[in-house]
Design an enzyme around this catalytic site. Structure first.
Site, PDB file in Angstrom:
ATOM      1  N   ASP A  21      52.421  85.305  89.828  1.00  0.00           N
ATOM      2  CA  ASP A  21      51.102  85.067  89.230  1.00  0.00           C
ATOM      3  C   ASP A  21      50.927  85.846  87.925  1.00  0.00           C
ATOM      4  OD1 ASP A  21      51.247  87.406  90.836  1.00  0.00           O
ATOM      5  OD2 ASP A  21      49.078  87.648  90.711  1.00  0.00           O
ATOM      6  N   GLU A  22      49.988  85.424  87.130  1.00  0.00           N
ATOM      7  CA  GLU A  22      49.446  86.162  85.990  1.00  0.00           C
ATOM      8  C   GLU A  22      50.502  86.908  85.188  1.00  0.00           C
ATOM      9  OE1 GLU A  22      45.144  87.386  87.854  1.00  0.00           O
ATOM     10  OE2 GLU A  22      46.863  88.634  88.307  1.00  0.00           O
ATOM     11  N   CYS A  23      51.527  86.187  84.784  1.00  0.00           N
ATOM     12  CA  CYS A  23      52.579  86.813  83.984  1.00  0.00           C
ATOM     13  C   CYS A  23      52.380  86.274  82.568  1.00  0.00           C
ATOM     14  CB  CYS A  23      53.928  86.421  84.583  1.00  0.00           C
ATOM     15  SG  CYS A  23      55.272  87.360  83.901  1.00  0.00           S
TER      16      CYS A  23
END
Ligand code: TNX
Length: 455
Positions: free
Chosen positions: A257-259
């Protein structure tokens, strides 16, 4: 009646058995593993009073036992209500994620939470063990992960109050505790983003020229593994293989996630490789839904969807992410989906707008009613067979200590359990749900379990 609502409730003619009546248990082949049947009839005057339970497996017997405890709270004059329950779940994956990385949650508190999961017939405990602010699981051969990497937490760690981690012995004990209650532990090693704590421990995991520093803030998306570093290659293989070897259950969560700062090709290469390592170790990978765009994911990788009940379109998203489209990627690879829509089941959100510890990023606070009134099949445009289940999350940037942890979980976790267990056709009104919930809330309070506001 009880929470979650049983599939079939048949009132029986006669008195209910006394609460101290003997309980006959049997396993029956014609029932599915998690299905059970209970009868609570006093056979007097012809037969002795007894309670009968049949189930498809020990997991079903455990659900029956939980239901019997709920029925006991409805007793009048020391007798169960006289009923026959025929019950079983809608979804096989009914879970809760706990974030130990932003703030560690003590083992004793996790064990208390496991008791509540079993009581609500939730059967998966997903542990978010690593993030920018802390690494929380001992890994043989990688001592700095828990020496340097576990010393920090959101808002500042000290040896007395901050950081901490699970030793391998703690992890073993937690799984034993969970297994005995029908709960499977799913460990998450979040990558290739959310890795700052690992990079403080092993700077060679970061791109050349960067100098990872301990991070105790709450921003997300800045850190990422250097996919070309030999240390990263060794880290992926050794850490994931060690976690798989220490885990009883069949799943390993890889984050994904959220990279936000990594280039998409490197992201894809790293997640695909991690998923293959997990598969080679005999486990099924799970990833947050952003990773659904990765072509080389191991076949059967499960996606966990965390955008809203009504998915945001790419144009409306701050990073241009097509959330529903990413989630659909897992189905093309033969996987299924776990639903964690943020604006219904992200229990780090406040119940009311004035909650001092609550997030609001998904659109505001989440009252109990919001966790109850949503329908899993209406979230993404996919069939029921594509849905593995439903999972609540508790991220802990602002939620610290037993009191706050439980006040965020309860009573909303009961509403999530209802959505995970009860078929849509049987969905009842919110008012009816709260009347079923009341005796359980009373019981939690009597047992000293903190319960947050209900509205
Ligand atoms: C989103 S949803 C996160 C976490 C935060 C959380 C706070 C997802 C996979 N990641 O990094 O802790 O929001 O609510």
């Amino acid at each position: 009646m009880i929470v979650p609502l049983p599939r079939v409730v048949i009132p029986l003619d006669g008195f209910g058995a006394p609460l101290d009546a003997p309980i006959d248990e049997k396993i029956e082949d014609h029932l599915a593993a998690e299905e059970y049947v209970i009868e609570t009839l006093d056979g007097a005057p012809r037969l002795p009073a007894r309670v009968t339970i049949s189930a498809g497996s020990p997991a079903g017997l455990a659900h029956a036992t939980a239901s019997l405890a709920h029925l006991a709270r409805l007793a009048v004059d020391g007798r169960y209500p006289a009923v026959r329950l025929e019950d079983g779940p809608r979804f096989s994956h009914r879970g809760l994620m706990l974030d130990l990385a932003r703030h560690m949650i003590e083992v004793a508190v996790i064990e208390e939470i496991i008791e509540v999961l079993a009581e609500l017939k939730l059967n998966r405990l997903h542990l978010h063990l690593t993030d920018d602010q802390g690494w929380r699981l001992e890994i043989p051969g990688w001592p700095e992960l828990t020496r340097a990497g576990a010393a920090t937490q959101v808002g500042g760690g000290t040896p007395a109050s901050g950081g901490g981690y699970l030793t391998m012995a703690d992890y073993r004990r937690l799984q034993d505790y969970a297994n005995a209650r029908g709960v499977v532990v799913i460990p998450e090693i979040d990558l290739p983003g959310h890795v700052n704590a690992a990079q403080v421990a092993y700077p060679a995991l970061a791109s050349e020229g960067t100098d990872p520093q301990p991070y105790e803030g709450i921003e997300v998306g800045f850190s990422y593994l250097d996919v070309r570093s030999p240390t990263t290659q060794a880290f992926l293989t050794e850490v994931l293989t060690a976690v798989a070897a220490a885990t009883d259950g069949p799943w390993i969560h890889l984050g994904g996630d959220e990279c936000l700062a990594m280039n998409p090709a490197d992201f894809a290469e790293c997640v695909a490789r991690a998923s293959e390592i997990v598969r080679a170790a005999g486990k099924t990978p799970i990833c947050w839904h952003e990773a659904g765009r990765v072509d080389g994911l191991a076949p059967g990788t499960i996606g966990q969807y965390w955008n809203k009940v009504a998915p945001e379109a790419a144009e409306a998203d701050a990073h241009g992410i097509d959330h529903a489209g990413r989630a659909a990627g897992f189905l093309r690879g033969g996987g299924t989906l776990v639903l964690s829509p943020a604006d219904a089941v992200y229990l780090d959100h406040g119940v009311t707008a004035d909650s001092p510890t609550g997030q609001i990023w998904s659109g505001g606070p989440i009252p109990l009613r919001r966790s109850f009134e949503w329908e899993p099949s209406a979230v993404l445009d996919v069939g029921e067979e594509a849905l593995l289940g439903v999972e609540a999350t508790l991220f802990t940037e602002n939620v610290v200590g037993r009191e706050q942890v439980f006040a965020h979980l309860l009573p909303r976790l009961a509403a999530v359990a209802e959505r995970a267990w009860v078929p849509d056709g049987a969905a009842t009104s919110y008012l009816e749900f709260t009347s079923r919930l009341a005796p359980l809330v009373r019981s939690w309070r009597e047992r000293g379990i903190p319960v947050g506001p209900g509205e």
